[in-house]
Structures are given as C-alpha cells and as structure tokens.
Design a protein around this motif. Structure first.
Motif, PDB file in Angstrom:
ATOM      1  N   ASP A  96      45.875  38.050  31.064  1.00  0.00           N
ATOM      2  CA  ASP A  96      47.155  38.289  31.737  1.00  0.00           C
ATOM      3  C   ASP A  96      47.051  39.478  32.693  1.00  0.00           C
ATOM      4  O   ASP A  96      47.561  39.436  33.810  1.00  0.00           O
ATOM      5  N   VAL A  97      46.375  40.524  32.253  1.00  0.00           N
ATOM      6  CA  VAL A  97      46.211  41.711  33.088  1.00  0.00           C
ATOM      7  C   VAL A  97      45.427  41.371  34.347  1.00  0.00           C
ATOM      8  O   VAL A  97      45.794  41.778  35.458  1.00  0.00           O
ATOM      9  N   VAL A  98      44.354  40.607  34.199  1.00  0.00           N
ATOM     10  CA  VAL A  98      43.530  40.224  35.343  1.00  0.00           C
ATOM     11  C   VAL A  98      44.354  39.417  36.335  1.00  0.00           C
ATOM     12  O   VAL A  98      44.334  39.673  37.548  1.00  0.00           O
ATOM     13  N   ILE A  99      45.096  38.454  35.839  1.00  0.00           N
ATOM     14  CA  ILE A  99      45.878  37.593  36.729  1.00  0.00           C
ATOM     15  C   ILE A  99      46.971  38.380  37.430  1.00  0.00           C
ATOM     16  O   ILE A  99      47.184  38.228  38.639  1.00  0.00           O
ATOM     17  N   VAL A 100      47.686  39.247  36.714  1.00  0.00           N
ATOM     18  CA  VAL A 100      48.733  40.067  37.340  1.00  0.00           C
ATOM     19  C   VAL A 100      48.130  40.959  38.416  1.00  0.00           C
ATOM     20  O   VAL A 100      48.664  41.067  39.534  1.00  0.00           O
ATOM     21  N   ALA A 101      47.015  41.598  38.117  1.00  0.00           N
ATOM     22  CA  ALA A 101      46.385  42.483  39.094  1.00  0.00           C
ATOM     23  C   ALA A 101      45.948  41.715  40.334  1.00  0.00           C
ATOM     24  O   ALA A 101      46.172  42.175  41.466  1.00  0.00           O
ATOM     25  N   LEU A 102      45.351  40.545  40.155  1.00  0.00           N
ATOM     26  CA  LEU A 102      44.904  39.759  41.309  1.00  0.00           C
ATOM     27  C   LEU A 102      46.078  39.301  42.167  1.00  0.00           C
ATOM     28  O   LEU A 102      46.022  39.363  43.399  1.00  0.00           O
ATOM     29  N   VAL A 103      47.144  38.836  41.526  1.00  0.00           N
ATOM     30  CA  VAL A 103      48.312  38.375  42.286  1.00  0.00           C
ATOM     31  C   VAL A 103      48.961  39.549  43.027  1.00  0.00           C
ATOM     32  O   VAL A 103      49.304  39.434  44.204  1.00  0.00           O
ATOM     33  N   LEU A 104      49.119  40.695  42.352  1.00  0.00           N
ATOM     34  CA  LEU A 104      49.731  41.850  43.023  1.00  0.00           C
ATOM     35  C   LEU A 104      48.874  42.347  44.176  1.00  0.00           C
ATOM     36  O   LEU A 104      49.398  42.765  45.213  1.00  0.00           O
ATOM     37  N   ARG A 105      47.560  42.307  44.030  1.00  0.00           N
ATOM     38  CA  ARG A 105      46.691  42.692  45.149  1.00  0.00           C
ATOM     39  C   ARG A 105      46.897  41.769  46.338  1.00  0.00           C
ATOM     40  O   ARG A 105      46.961  42.213  47.476  1.00  0.00           O
ATOM     41  N   SER A 106      46.995  40.476  46.075  1.00  0.00           N
ATOM     42  CA  SER A 106      47.207  39.539  47.183  1.00  0.00           C
ATOM     43  C   SER A 106      48.583  39.722  47.809  1.00  0.00           C
ATOM     44  O   SER A 106      48.745  39.588  49.023  1.00  0.00           O
ATOM     45  N   VAL A 107      49.581  40.062  46.995  1.00  0.00           N
ATOM     46  CA  VAL A 107      50.931  40.304  47.521  1.00  0.00           C
ATOM     47  C   VAL A 107      50.938  41.536  48.423  1.00  0.00           C
ATOM     48  O   VAL A 107      51.514  41.526  49.509  1.00  0.00           O
ATOM     49  N   VAL A 108      50.270  42.599  47.978  1.00  0.00           N
ATOM     50  CA  VAL A 108      50.228  43.825  48.778  1.00  0.00           C
ATOM     51  C   VAL A 108      49.505  43.573  50.092  1.00  0.00           C
ATOM     52  O   VAL A 108      49.926  44.058  51.146  1.00  0.00           O
ATOM     53  N   ARG A 109      48.446  42.795  50.050  1.00  0.00           N
ATOM     54  CA  ARG A 109      47.716  42.495  51.288  1.00  0.00           C
ATOM     55  C   ARG A 109      48.565  41.667  52.245  1.00  0.00           C
ATOM     56  O   ARG A 109      48.496  41.847  53.453  1.00  0.00           O
ATOM     57  N   ALA A 110      49.357  40.742  51.713  1.00  0.00           N
ATOM     58  CA  ALA A 110      50.160  39.865  52.563  1.00  0.00           C
ATOM     59  C   ALA A 110      51.480  40.501  52.993  1.00  0.00           C
ATOM     60  O   ALA A 110      51.910  40.336  54.129  1.00  0.00           O
ATOM     61  N   ALA A 111      52.136  41.227  52.084  1.00  0.00           N
ATOM     62  CA  ALA A 111      53.479  41.750  52.364  1.00  0.00           C
ATOM     63  C   ALA A 111      53.480  43.234  52.705  1.00  0.00           C
ATOM     64  O   ALA A 111      54.462  43.745  53.206  1.00  0.00           O
ATOM     65  N   VAL A 130      50.465  51.572  40.001  1.00  0.00           N
ATOM     66  CA  VAL A 130      50.454  50.198  40.493  1.00  0.00           C
ATOM     67  C   VAL A 130      49.762  50.131  41.851  1.00  0.00           C
ATOM     68  O   VAL A 130      48.975  49.227  42.116  1.00  0.00           O
ATOM     69  N   ARG A 131      50.039  51.090  42.706  1.00  0.00           N
ATOM     70  CA  ARG A 131      49.369  51.144  44.020  1.00  0.00           C
ATOM     71  C   ARG A 131      47.855  51.251  43.848  1.00  0.00           C
ATOM     72  O   ARG A 131      47.098  50.605  44.564  1.00  0.00           O
ATOM     73  N   THR A 132      47.431  52.081  42.920  1.00  0.00           N
ATOM     74  CA  THR A 132      45.999  52.247  42.682  1.00  0.00           C
ATOM     75  C   THR A 132      45.375  50.948  42.209  1.00  0.00           C
ATOM     76  O   THR A 132      44.296  50.558  42.680  1.00  0.00           O
ATOM     77  N   LEU A 133      46.031  50.254  41.294  1.00  0.00           N
ATOM     78  CA  LEU A 133      45.506  48.985  40.799  1.00  0.00           C
ATOM     79  C   LEU A 133      45.512  47.901  41.868  1.00  0.00           C
ATOM     80  O   LEU A 133      44.660  47.029  41.864  1.00  0.00           O
ATOM     81  N   CYS A 134      46.472  47.967  42.775  1.00  0.00           N
ATOM     82  CA  CYS A 134      46.574  46.957  43.824  1.00  0.00           C
ATOM     83  C   CYS A 134      45.642  47.235  44.999  1.00  0.00           C
ATOM     84  O   CYS A 134      45.513  46.404  45.885  1.00  0.00           O
TER      85      CYS A 134
END
Length: 135
Positions: A96-111, A130-134
């Motif tokens: 779950d942690v891996v998936i949340v981190a990957l999705v949030l990284r993609s969101v930050v890159r796109a938005a 959260v910023r650091t993880l993203c």
C-alpha cells in the motif's frame, strides 16, 4: 514424472519477477525516506494522506487522468484484497505504501507541487514529509 505445463512455469516466473520488483521498490522507498521519519510519524500521516487523496480526486481543475489515478487509488486502498495480504507483518502494508507513493509522485509531476499545498489538511511538517516522498 510429468513435465510441468508451460503456463505453470510462466506463472511462476511472473510471480517471482513481481516479487523482485516489489522488493526493489521497497528498498528504493526505504532509502529515499527522510532520516527523521519514524514509524510513528508515518502513522500520523495516514489520515492526512487519505484526506489529501480525496480532496485531490475531487478537484476539477486537475487533469482528468490525475483524478482517475487518485480514484483508482482510493478504490484499491478500500478493497479488502491486496497484492500482498495485510495480515503479513510489515510487508502486508508495504505494498500500500509503495502504491500510494508512486501515485502521489505521478500526481505531483502532472499537477505540480502547488496542488499538494492547496489541499494538504495537516501540519507544515507533514507536508514537508509528503513533498520529500513525492520527489
């Protein structure tokens, strides 16, 4: 002795490959985590992260693809069945942690990081984690 059917060998190879990818992602996330991040801090972030994901998913100013990823993520987190069952200690929640981190990284890159700032419901310290993880 009978030979193993091809599909069994292929399925076993795929399962082994997926496990290697998950382990690699866990190692990458563990190494990328901030030095001052403890399990207690991570647990405190969970309610804020869920609210963040829900708010981002409802933001109509974000691209549709971003919102769809977030809705799918919320659905995945709500499902009782995971890729790695949650009753397995430590690694059960790691997927779950891996998936949340990957999705949030993609969101930050796109938005952009501004979207995180607009919708973050928690403390400034939590937002910084959260910023650091993203990235």
């Amino acid at each position: 002795m009978r030979d193993v059917p091809n599909w069994v060998a292929i399925a076993g190879t795929c399962a082994g490959s997926l496990m290697l990818v998950w382990v690699a992602l866990l190692v990458i996330l563990w190494r990328a985590k901030p030095d001052d991040m403890t399990v207690r801090n991570a647990v405190r972030l969970v309610p804020d992260l869920l609210r963040l994901i829900k708010r981002l998913a409802g933001d109509t100013t974000l691209p549709r693809g971003v919102r769809v990823r977030l809705v799918v993520l919320l659905g995945y987190l709500a499902m009782p069945i995971d890729l790695v069952p949650d009753f397995i200690p430590v690694i059960g929640y790691a997927d779950d942690v891996v998936i949340v981190a990957l999705v949030l990284r993609s969101v930050v890159r796109a938005a952009g990081p501004e979207a995180l700032e607009r919708h973050w419901p928690g403390t400034p310290e939590g937002l910084q984690l959260v910023r650091t993880l993203c990235g």
